[in-house]
Design an enzyme around this catalytic site. Structure first.
Site, PDB file in Angstrom:
ATOM      1  CB  THR A  69      -0.884   0.001   1.261  1.00 13.80           C
ATOM      2  OG1 THR A  69      -1.709  -1.166   1.254  1.00 13.80           O
ATOM      3  CG2 THR A  69      -1.766   1.231   1.319  1.00 13.80           C
ATOM      4  NE  ARG A  98      -8.377  -7.929   2.034  1.00  9.09           N
ATOM      5  CZ  ARG A  98      -7.372  -7.064   2.167  1.00  9.09           C
ATOM      6  NH1 ARG A  98      -6.870  -6.472   1.098  1.00  9.09           N
ATOM      7  NH2 ARG A  98      -6.866  -6.816   3.356  1.00  9.09           N
ATOM      8  N   GLY A 153      -9.732  -4.101   1.606  1.00 10.09           N
ATOM      9  CA  GLY A 153      -8.973  -3.904   2.833  1.00 10.09           C
ATOM     10  C   GLY A 153      -9.309  -2.604   3.531  1.00 10.09           C
ATOM     11  CG  ASP A 154      -6.260  -0.868   6.053  1.00 12.30           C
ATOM     12  OD1 ASP A 154      -5.772  -1.740   5.309  1.00 12.30           O
ATOM     13  OD2 ASP A 154      -5.598   0.080   6.510  1.00 12.30           O
ATOM     14  CB  THR A 190       1.133   0.418   4.652  1.00 14.18           C
ATOM     15  OG1 THR A 190       1.557  -0.776   3.969  1.00 14.18           O
ATOM     16  CG2 THR A 190       2.262   0.889   5.543  1.00 14.18           C
ATOM     17  N   GLY A 191      -0.545  -2.247   5.896  1.00 15.95           N
ATOM     18  CA  GLY A 191      -0.393  -3.454   6.702  1.00 15.95           C
ATOM     19  C   GLY A 191      -1.482  -4.452   6.379  1.00 15.95           C
TER      20      GLY A 191
END
Length: 316
Positions: free
Chosen positions: A176, A204, A206-207, A227-228
């Site tokens: 990211t 899917r 993500g955040d 980022t993660g």
């Protein structure tokens, strides 16, 4: 102009400099330096924090080195699905996209949603229809093809395994990209963009495009880009949690970031990092993974580029 500042990240995870060739190392440094310099130049010319983070992230999206935009990883279907978000700390307005496939720069689309729509988040075909209606550049699938990304996907495409920017060395790198900025008017902004997980299924998300989880900005507290491992960052509502610790607990930016990244996330297995910026110009760039691509610039001739925990800060 004394307090203008910008910080960015290009991914966190198992990043070791010794695994890169000198040419690769130079390429990453140049990409980060270009993005940070271009973003800072907007601030130095009196431009807005929103413009600065949008440009910095756009430059990283245009590089195949990072898992965003042109460098987005392959899904289970061999496609590319991208997420992005941008937020203004002055107005709390935000724009976000999820699961777009042919948008050249998802962060530019996110900014257009912020500016030209009453909505915050658009997804899939609807987001791409909005892009067409507002003149946002699209790109064919061939634009997003990268040999290394294809090889990463080829290793796991026949399995049910998904990887966070999986590499041929089986290292985890959360690719990211994101930026936070503070302009001369005292406004902060944040922007984040990602290509998601290699071999991901079921569309899917993500955040990164979720306001408060992977992206958040508020002039009263801070701007944050994460980022993660997105599932953990969503559960922990990381970006907003940092803002709340500052607003309601009176913590400093660094204290709030350390509390969330180094304690809260670690307790339930969340790995990654973030860049954060306070209205007073303070910058925090914590990560609990092996390393994180990150950079920051405050004064005209001050640049700090950081690679992993094992590498000293470099200034120029």
């Amino acid at each position: 102009m004394e307090n203008i500042a910008i910080a960015l990240h290009g991914g966190a995870g198992t990043i070791q400099q010794e695994s890169l060739t000198p040419a690769q190392d130079k390429a990453y440094r140049n990409a980060l330096r270009t993005a940070i310099d271009r973003g800072h130049s907007i601030l130095a010319e009196g431009g807005s924090a929103l413009d600065a983070v949008e440009l910095a992230v756009t430059i990283l999206e245009d590089s195949p080195l990072f898992n965003a935009g042109r460098g987005a990883v392959f899904t289970k279907e061999g496609k590319h699905e991208m997420d992005a978000a941008i937020m203004c700390g002055r107005t709390l307005e935000a724009g976000a996209v999820a699961g777009v496939r042919n948008v050249k720069n998802p962060i530019i689309l996110s900014r257009s949603i912020l500016t030209n729509s009453d909505h915050v988040m658009l997804s899939g075909y609807g987001a791409e229809e909005f892009a067409l209606n507002h003149g946002i550049a699209l790109a064919p699938e061939s634009y997003f093809f990268d040999k290394l990304r294809y090889e990463q996907w080829s290793e796991v495409r026949d399995s049910n395994i998904y990887q966070l920017d999986h590499t041929v060395h089986h290292d985890e790198k959360f690719g990211t990209v994101g930026a936070v900025a503070l302009d001369a008017a005292g406004n902060v902004a944040a922007a984040t963009s990602t290509g998601g997980m290699t071999n991901k299924r079921y569309n899917r998300i993500g955040d990164s495009p979720i306001i408060g989880s992977g992206t958040y900005a508020n002039n009263n507290t801070c701007a944050v880009s994460c980022t993660g491992h997105g599932e953990y960052f969503m559960r922990a509502v990381v970006a907003y949690d940092i803002s709340c610790l500052i607003e309601y607990k009176g913590l400093t930016l660094q204290q709030a970031c350390d509390e969330v990244v180094m304690k809260k996330l670690v307790k339930f297995g969340g790995e990654g990092g973030l860049v954060a910026l306070a209205p007073n110009g303070d910058i925090a760039m914590p990560f609990n993974s092996e390393g994180m691509y990150r950079a920051m610039k405050k004064a005209a001739r001050q640049l700090t580029w950081l690679f992993t925990k094992k590498i000293k800060n470099l200034s120029s």
